[in-house]
Design an enzyme around this catalytic site. Sequence first.
Site, mmCIF file in Angstrom:
data_model
loop_
_atom_site.group_PDB
_atom_site.id
_atom_site.type_symbol
_atom_site.label_atom_id
_atom_site.label_comp_id
_atom_site.label_asym_id
_atom_site.label_seq_id
_atom_site.Cartn_x
_atom_site.Cartn_y
_atom_site.Cartn_z
ATOM 1 C CD GLU A 97 -13.328 -1.448 -30.338
ATOM 2 O OE1 GLU A 97 -14.032 -2.471 -30.357
ATOM 3 O OE2 GLU A 97 -12.729 -1.064 -29.335
ATOM 4 C CB SER A 123 -15.611 -0.560 -26.777
ATOM 5 O OG SER A 123 -15.277 -1.124 -25.541
ATOM 6 N NE ARG A 139 -10.496 -2.821 -28.441
ATOM 7 C CZ ARG A 139 -9.936 -3.255 -27.315
ATOM 8 N NH1 ARG A 139 -8.641 -3.527 -27.277
ATOM 9 N NH2 ARG A 139 -10.655 -3.445 -26.239
#
Length: 345
Positions: free
Chosen positions: A341, A245, A170
Amino acid sequence: MSPSNAPRFSADYPLRAHNTFGFDVRARLACEIQHEAQLPIALQAAVAAGLPRLVLGGGSNVVFTRDFEGLVLRMTLRGRRVVGEDDHAWYVEAAAGENWHQFVCWTLEQGMPGLENLALIPGTVGAAPIQNIGAYGLEMSEHLVSLRALELSSGEPVVLTAAACRLGYRDSFFKQEGRNRFAITAVTFRLPKAWAARAGYADLERELVAQGGAARPDAQAIFAAVVAVRRAKLPDPEVLGNAGSFFKNPVIEAEHFTLLREREPGLVSYPQPDGRVKLAAGWLIDQCGWKGRALGAAAVHERQALVLVNRGGANGTQMLALARAIQNDVTERFGIVLEPEPVCL
Ligand code: EPU
């Protein structure tokens, strides 16, 4: 450039349909970028007006906490094609504005498997490398060859190889030193002809068994299973605003993990190649009792505690207040700081 191709600017532009949380915010100015040549012109306009600029794909990884007092560049460049083939692989390119899931479907229709584990991830092709999208045992980094981008300060086109993009979990160059410096315009992927099913992820394996195709699943079976798992667990942003997420899965040192597991035997963990251990943030949040709970209209999804949702009418500030409350509880109980995120603006 013909006048009909010149970028068109809209003032006081509603962004509600352009962020998957569905927050009701506006941009001072917005402009749709359908062709690469429109970008330098739009960028110059932002400089002339003294406005900051924001490159926006599908808006699936952003939390707007207020109106954006600048120019939003909506990347809607389209096009996908096979750009090469050798004995070992196909090479495919897609423009930044292509919908990621539609692109995955298209590669499968061409008989070029490899991206099926990444089905149904919201957002655009151009946004995918920024956070190195990944799911069900596959990250985009495994298939990225290179990408084209425009450097925002100079308006000059550049080509970045996969190595230069420095993709991690990520994470990428575009979230670090390259942050806010480029607009990605097209991405090239390599899809090896020697395809092997990637079916080891627990949820995926279970679904393949349920569908009766676990023995030798083909790419289409994996695609169908991924779609089924995602539909069962993750809310559709069209129905319930969310950004996937909300936190990254934290990676901790081995010593920390050993101590923690003595206290928390149920801890869900994934050993990393460097000896560290990745933990399931969803499990940590769940253990703190947050699953399904809400602060006003900002809520934690009932089936996946890692996903925060807008039940209707929430704003970005309320969502961040919920995120902070969750972070505090997780830190207090586990000594771990959860990192969001999405990009918060
Ligand atoms: N878990 C719980 N409670 C929850 C949620 C999860 O106990 O409320 C446990 C599950 O039982 C499971 C573990 O946590 O043992 C992992 O859960 P899951 O398989 O749902 O995956 P995740 O680690 O929560 C990551 C990605 C997802 C991706 C899935 C599948 C991140 C931050 N998220 O989630 O990506 O779809 O794996 O590969 O890495 C996204 O980035 O937006 C995203 C949805």
